[in-house]
Design an enzyme around this catalytic site. Structure first.
Site, PDB file in Angstrom:
ATOM      1  N   LYS A  22       8.242   2.811   2.440  1.00 18.17           N
ATOM      2  CA  LYS A  22       7.315   2.378   1.800  1.00 18.17           C
ATOM      3  C   LYS A  22       6.025   3.681   2.335  1.00 18.17           C
ATOM      4  CE  LYS A  22       3.458   0.256   0.897  1.00 18.17           C
ATOM      5  NZ  LYS A  22       2.476   1.314   0.637  1.00 18.17           N
TER       6      LYS A  22
ATOM      7  N   SER B 158      -3.027  -0.917   9.907  1.00 24.14           N
ATOM      8  CA  SER B 158      -4.402  -1.666  10.504  1.00 24.14           C
ATOM      9  C   SER B 158      -3.751  -3.357  11.114  1.00 24.14           C
ATOM     10  CB  SER B 158      -4.895  -2.050   9.320  1.00 24.14           C
ATOM     11  OG  SER B 158      -4.843  -2.813   8.411  1.00 24.14           O
ATOM     12  N   THR B 159      -4.583  -3.755  11.958  1.00 26.21           N
ATOM     13  CA  THR B 159      -4.340  -4.955  12.646  1.00 26.21           C
ATOM     14  C   THR B 159      -4.269  -6.006  11.270  1.00 26.21           C
ATOM     15  OG1 THR B 159      -5.186  -4.329  14.642  1.00 26.21           O
ATOM     16  CG2 THR B 159      -5.051  -6.756  14.208  1.00 26.21           C
TER      17      THR B 159
ATOM     18  N   GLY C 103      -1.187  -5.890   9.614  1.00 26.38           N
ATOM     19  CA  GLY C 103       0.052  -6.470  10.259  1.00 26.38           C
ATOM     20  C   GLY C 103      -0.109  -8.093  10.306  1.00 26.38           C
TER      21      GLY C 103
ATOM     22  N   GLU D 235       2.837  -1.183  15.280  1.00 25.14           N
ATOM     23  CA  GLU D 235       1.758  -0.156  15.700  1.00 25.14           C
ATOM     24  C   GLU D 235       0.549  -0.420  15.015  1.00 25.14           C
ATOM     25  OE1 GLU D 235       2.244   1.057  18.602  1.00 25.14           O
ATOM     26  OE2 GLU D 235       4.396   1.554  18.530  1.00 25.14           O
TER      27      GLU D 235
ATOM     28  N   CYS E 131      -5.272   6.310  15.299  1.00 22.31           N
ATOM     29  CA  CYS E 131      -5.565   4.946  16.057  1.00 22.31           C
ATOM     30  C   CYS E 131      -6.045   4.794  17.445  1.00 22.31           C
ATOM     31  CB  CYS E 131      -4.123   4.391  15.882  1.00 22.31           C
ATOM     32  SG  CYS E 131      -2.817   5.312  16.509  1.00 22.31           S
TER      33      CYS E 131
ATOM     34  N   GLU F 172     -12.860  -1.484  14.404  1.00 18.50           N
ATOM     35  CA  GLU F 172     -12.354  -0.220  14.330  1.00 18.50           C
ATOM     36  C   GLU F 172     -13.180   0.679  13.022  1.00 18.50           C
ATOM     37  OE1 GLU F 172      -8.111   0.416  12.878  1.00 18.50           O
ATOM     38  OE2 GLU F 172      -7.822   1.896  14.305  1.00 18.50           O
TER      39      GLU F 172
HETATM   40  P1  NAD Z   1      -3.263  -0.109   6.173  1.00 12.41           P
HETATM   41  O1  NAD Z   1      -2.957  -1.354   7.142  1.00 12.41           O
HETATM   42  O2  NAD Z   1      -4.368  -0.277   5.360  1.00 12.41           O
HETATM   43  O3  NAD Z   1      -2.053   0.429   5.459  1.00 12.41           O
HETATM   44  C1  NAD Z   1      -0.729   0.785   6.005  1.00 12.41           C
HETATM   45  C2  NAD Z   1       0.243   0.458   4.931  1.00 12.41           C
HETATM   46  O4  NAD Z   1       0.526  -0.886   4.920  1.00 12.41           O
HETATM   47  C3  NAD Z   1       0.166   1.235   3.772  1.00 12.41           C
HETATM   48  O5  NAD Z   1       1.369   1.745   3.295  1.00 12.41           O
HETATM   49  C4  NAD Z   1      -0.255  -0.095   2.787  1.00 12.41           C
HETATM   50  O6  NAD Z   1       0.042   0.166   1.355  1.00 12.41           O
HETATM   51  C5  NAD Z   1       0.609  -1.192   3.453  1.00 12.41           C
HETATM   52  N1  NAD Z   1       0.225  -2.276   3.141  1.00 12.41           N
HETATM   53  C6  NAD Z   1      -1.162  -2.777   2.721  1.00 12.41           C
HETATM   54  N2  NAD Z   1      -1.112  -4.335   2.769  1.00 12.41           N
HETATM   55  C7  NAD Z   1       0.204  -4.481   2.916  1.00 12.41           C
HETATM   56  C8  NAD Z   1       0.683  -6.000   2.860  1.00 12.41           C
HETATM   57  N3  NAD Z   1      -0.062  -7.115   2.394  1.00 12.41           N
HETATM   58  N4  NAD Z   1       2.031  -5.953   2.964  1.00 12.41           N
HETATM   59  C9  NAD Z   1       2.642  -4.961   3.241  1.00 12.41           C
HETATM   60  N5  NAD Z   1       2.196  -3.638   3.267  1.00 12.41           N
HETATM   61  C10 NAD Z   1       0.789  -3.393   3.296  1.00 12.41           C
HETATM   62  O7  NAD Z   1      -3.519   0.842   7.205  1.00 12.41           O
HETATM   63  P2  NAD Z   1      -3.976   2.357   6.827  1.00 12.41           P
HETATM   64  O8  NAD Z   1      -5.567   2.400   6.423  1.00 12.41           O
HETATM   65  O9  NAD Z   1      -2.963   3.024   6.110  1.00 12.41           O
HETATM   66  O10 NAD Z   1      -4.012   3.103   8.366  1.00 12.41           O
HETATM   67  C11 NAD Z   1      -5.210   3.096   9.114  1.00 12.41           C
HETATM   68  C12 NAD Z   1      -4.700   1.917  10.477  1.00 12.41           C
HETATM   69  O11 NAD Z   1      -3.333   1.984  11.032  1.00 12.41           O
HETATM   70  C13 NAD Z   1      -5.691   2.106  11.461  1.00 12.41           C
HETATM   71  O12 NAD Z   1      -5.995   0.519  11.612  1.00 12.41           O
HETATM   72  C14 NAD Z   1      -4.958   2.666  12.472  1.00 12.41           C
HETATM   73  O13 NAD Z   1      -5.451   2.331  13.759  1.00 12.41           O
HETATM   74  C15 NAD Z   1      -3.717   2.424  12.290  1.00 12.41           C
HETATM   75  N6  NAD Z   1      -2.890   3.117  12.788  1.00 12.41           N
HETATM   76  C16 NAD Z   1      -2.200   2.758  14.081  1.00 12.41           C
HETATM   77  C17 NAD Z   1      -1.084   3.525  14.757  1.00 12.41           C
HETATM   78  C18 NAD Z   1      -0.542   3.155  16.123  1.00 12.41           C
HETATM   79  O14 NAD Z   1       0.264   3.951  16.309  1.00 12.41           O
HETATM   80  N7  NAD Z   1      -0.890   2.108  16.567  1.00 12.41           N
HETATM   81  C19 NAD Z   1      -1.083   4.860  14.071  1.00 12.41           C
HETATM   82  C20 NAD Z   1      -1.711   5.246  13.007  1.00 12.41           C
HETATM   83  C21 NAD Z   1      -2.380   4.380  12.299  1.00 12.41           C
END
Ligand code: NAD
Length: 486
Positions: free
Chosen positions: A173, A227-228, A231, A249, A283, A384
């Site tokens: 997705k 995002s955490t 997660g 991650e 991140c 963050e």
């Molecule tokens: P996000 O958590 O908002 O979304 C990530 C993905 O999860 C998207 O595809 C979103 O549609 C999906 N999602 C959202 N809610 C969900 C749910 N309830 N169930 C399942 N899937 C769901 O994160 P973002 O805004 O896309 O990315 C930014 C975040 O990602 C920041 O916190 C950043 O630090 C982190 N990040 C971490 C790494 C790493 O390797 N540690 C790398 C890149 C980004």
């Protein structure tokens, strides 16, 4: 890139609309124009994709690693030959400047490596008299992959390549903020030779298709970068459904420590790049900098000089190295934190005043912002922000520096700059972080060491050497062999 893009879902090697034909709009964060209409995958689309993956699994997992490697190699070639288009798609979707597009090279490395490296190995044991025992490594079956928007092709490749090389079939997705490169790649799946159902690609928001994947009873493992907060939601959905394995991650609030014997110019240049690269949407960006109090003024001056030299503007322009925030939501979030920071910080340095930027547009641009003398308990020190906003505080002693660096719920990347090698190793050992840069900072890394975070920054480790492990189950097999002796 001209005209409105209309994307599709890839289910069982067929490009299709959402089952209810619903779409959502994607706007350029630079021009504000509508650039794409994107299908919002439904729960029934998720079911169809998972069923296709499950049906494809027996034949795909029965192939040899070399056979599974052939389409992966072709994908490695395509992401390089089409790199300019891929760069442009992310530029118009989420504002990443084409001048900083490293994602095709990264993706090709992953597709090419796992095309040749997927030889899962168990081990054997003769330690039980009368038995020849062995462990097997076998794929899970259906694996879900949920990726973020800040480097979509990187996350697509680093998860899909090892998962399918190991014999799994996947449902990916993409992020609602940056679905275009995943959609482009989905058009190449059949052409590369992947059989129907091996790689399915959905678009949509988290609260429909993401959640449906996390809850799905036929999905046996789920790899997530984001995002955490999300997660946590996925972990709960896994626990409430079938306890699928989850690999995370997650976010960061990474510290960089600058000691007074450091190469100050290098430290300033690299820490400025770390926080402002990709407009602060990284991140592992060093969003908290602690500089020894004796060199604070010099460091600030050097750091500010680099921040002011950023070329903000149109991400499709090759001169730009700092694009807009990904969308209105991100832009508003960062602006809110800047407002909070102006109250919480001792001093605010807005580098915008002296930056020559193309600001004659509705672009969601934010100039780098520097906050100094920030309370360690404030929101901007703890949360963050995911924007070009850095906090620069001071320390006096080594112990104080370590305590401040570790006073966070995140633990993705920490950096330290000093010429004293023994101090570097001593401090590096004490930092609660999955990655530590010594006389370097993020995004410095390497292909073959574990990438990932401690504490709230994640549970998995990914790299060319580590990633495949996530996509293979263990099985212990006990073979009674009385004739082999004790
Ligand atoms: P996000 O958590 O908002 O979304 C990530 C993905 O999860 C998207 O595809 C979103 O549609 C999906 N999602 C959202 N809610 C969900 C749910 N309830 N169930 C399942 N899937 C769901 O994160 P973002 O805004 O896309 O990315 C930014 C975040 O990602 C920041 O916190 C950043 O630090 C982190 N990040 C971490 C790494 C790493 O390797 N540690 C790398 C890149 C980004």
């Amino acid at each position: 890139m001209k005209g409105l893009i209309e994307t599709q879902l890839l289910i069982n090697n067929k490009l299709v609309p959402a089952s209810d034909n619903a779409t959502f709009d994607l706007f350029s964060p630079h021009t504000g124009e509508l650039v794409a209409k994107v299908p919002e995958a439904t729960v029934s689309d998720v079911d169809a994709a998972v069923n296709a993956a499950q049906a494809a699994f027996p034949a795909w997992s029965a192939l040899s690693p070399q056979q599974r490697g052939v389409p992966l190699k072709k994908m490695g070639e395509l992401v390089i030959s089409e790199k300019d288009e891929l760069a442009e798609l992310d530029a118009i979707a989420m504002g990443r400047p084409v001048s900083t597009y490293i994602d095709s090279h990264y993706a090709a490395t992953h597709f090419n490596y796992f095309a040749e490296a997927a030889y899962p190995q168990g081990h054997t044991s003769l330690n039980t008299p009368g038995f020849l025992n062995m462990s097997l490594r076998q794929p899970f079956g259906v694996v879900a992959i949920i990726i973020p928007w800040n480097a979509p092709l990187i996350f697509f490749s680093k998860k899909v390549a090892p998962a399918v090389a190991a014999g799994n079939c996947v449902v990916v997705k993409s992020s609602e903020k940056a679905p275009l490169t995943s959609w482009k790649v989905s058009q190449w799946i059949e052409k590369c030779g992947f059989p129907p159902g091996v790689i399915n690609v959905l678009s949509g928001h988290g609260n429909i298709s993401g959640q449906a994947l996390a809850e799905h009873m036929k999905v046996r493992a789920l790899s997530f970068t984001g995002s955490t907060r999300t997660g946590r939601a996925i972990q709960i959905a896994s626990a409430k459904s079938n306890l699928k394995k989850v690999v995370f991650e997650l976010g960061g609030k990474s510290p960089a420590l600058i000691f007074d014997d450091a190469d100050l110019e290098r430290a300033a240049k690299e820490t400025e790049n770390s926080i402002n690269w990709n407009s602060g949407q990284t991140c592992m960006a060093n969003s908290r900098i602690y500089v020894q109090d004796t060199i604070k003024d010099k460091f600030l001056e050097a750091f500010t000089k680099h921040a002011k030299a950023r070329k903000l503007g149109d991400p499709t322009n090759k001169e730009t190295n700092h694009g807009p925030q990904a969308d209105k939501v991100q832009h508003e979030n960062v602006q809110k934190y800047i407002a909070v920071g102006k109250d919480e910080a001792g001093t605010t340095i807005d580098t915008g005043a002296e930056t020559s930027a193309d600001t004659n547009s509705p672009a969601l641009l934010i100039h780098p912002i520097i906050f100094t003398d920030v309370s360690e308990h404030s929101r901007i020190a703890k949360e963050e922000i995911f924007g070009p906003v850095v906090m620069i505080n001071t320390f006096t002693t080594e112990d104080e520096a370590i305590a401040k660096a570790n006073d966070t719920e995140f633990g993705l990347y920490a950096a330290l700059y000093t010429k004293d090698l023994e101090r570097a190793v001593r401090v590096g050992k004490k930092l609660e972080s999955g990655m530590v840069g010594i006389n370097c900072t993020s995004p410095t890394g390497c292909w073959d060491l574990p990438f990932g975070g401690w504490k709230g920054s994640g549970t998995g480790r990914e790299s060319l050497l580590e990633s495949m492990d996530h996509y293979l189950e263990h099985k212990a097999m006990y073979i009674r062999c009385p004739g082999i002796g004790g």
